[in-house]
Design a protein around this motif. Sequence first.
Motif, PDB file in Angstrom:
ATOM      1  N   GLY B 118       1.129  -0.876  -0.098  1.00 33.68           N
ATOM      2  CA  GLY B 118      -0.023   0.032  -0.346  1.00 33.68           C
ATOM      3  C   GLY B 118       1.039   1.369   0.002  1.00 33.68           C
ATOM      4  N   THR B 119       1.645   0.859   0.087  1.00 30.34           N
ATOM      5  CA  THR B 119       3.104   1.923   0.518  1.00 30.34           C
ATOM      6  C   THR B 119       4.248   1.805  -0.085  1.00 30.34           C
ATOM      7  N   VAL B 120       5.140   2.258  -1.267  1.00 30.06           N
ATOM      8  CA  VAL B 120       5.942   2.088  -1.756  1.00 30.06           C
ATOM      9  C   VAL B 120       7.326   2.962  -1.648  1.00 30.06           C
ATOM     10  N   ALA B 133       1.925   5.931  -2.872  1.00 22.54           N
ATOM     11  CA  ALA B 133       0.554   4.981  -1.964  1.00 22.54           C
ATOM     12  C   ALA B 133      -1.416   5.104  -2.563  1.00 22.54           C
TER      13      ALA B 133
END
Lengths: 119, 158, 97
Positions: B118-120, B133
């Motif tokens: 969901g977040t990188v 996100a």
Amino acid sequence: MEGVLSLLSAFFLLIGSFLCLSGGVGILRFPDFYTRMHAAGVTDTLAATMILIGLMLQNPEMLVIIKLILILLMTLFISPAASHALGQAAALNNLPPLVDLHIKDLESASASGDKTSKS
Amino acid sequence: MRHKISLSIILLLFWLLNSGHYNYLILALGAASIAIVVLIAHRMDVVDHESQTIHLSLEYPRFGLWLIKEIVVANLTVVKHIWLGNKTITPTVKVIKASQTTDVGKVIYANSITLTPGTVALGLVNDEIMVHALIQENIESLESGDMDSRVSKLEQSW
Amino acid sequence: MVIAATLAILVAMILAVIRAAAGPSLYDRILAVNMFGTKTVLLISLLGFVMGRPEFLDIAMVYALINFISVIGVLRLSDAFNSKHNGQVADLVKRVP
């Protein structure tokens, strides 16, 4: 005892398989590269953990369990490094991220307009 | 020096756990490979306090457990959005601040961001991390600073 | 159950191959290949249990490392050949609104 272990193992393997399939569907379904990266992240983290835990419960031999734990640790250390390198390379090479499909507030709407027109 | 010793011990344990055969020839080959690996690492100058975090503390297991909980929750959210379809996601890119002082702390923070689906983390410059996100709530929960303060606490416990 | 999990992973790998063949950009393909590789690690471990040969786990471990190195190698190559490359992460952060 044996029955409980194999039941638990089947449970973990089932959840892992479902998460793997979800990740596969996500990588086909999501609209652009950056969102697909999140779908691949699901299969890298929780799905791999669940399947490897399921395998650990199958076999009470110590050496096998240690090797499975090592594989799990390697996956968990390697996958963020690989996906960070991938994301950074894509961003550096000006692959435009698709921002906010359904415009909720004005600020991100203008930002997405900026972003796509520039690249 | 003590970093090299700790690297040798880790490699020795790795070899012994993976090998399963304990006769003299295999052990001698293992010792030789460990010596070569430590020599190469010494020549590459990568053995220091950053690669060998031997200053372990009690905060590590607590942070690990919290991170596992976060990973499970984030996974369920992403899977839910995979099956709900493209209309429910709101991809966002944003730059957030990292309050850590050391490089190791920042890397742990960025890696924790990337490890939770969901977040990188796309880029890390000085104290700014660029994050992509899947949905906007993820960015908001990062901006609230819970993970940030936990990593800082981990960093200060060294 | 182990066999069912093996089949599920095979299906996920087929989906990844479809994305690798279809993917519009180079990075989609690399992402799909990376995912294919991580799934292969799981598949090899599962196959070891299906066939009753836990030695397969060693191969899975080696494959995990090779997969990581191959992804990083392909990314280096794509960086080297891309002429539009800005090369500055600092610029990247400035471009974000």
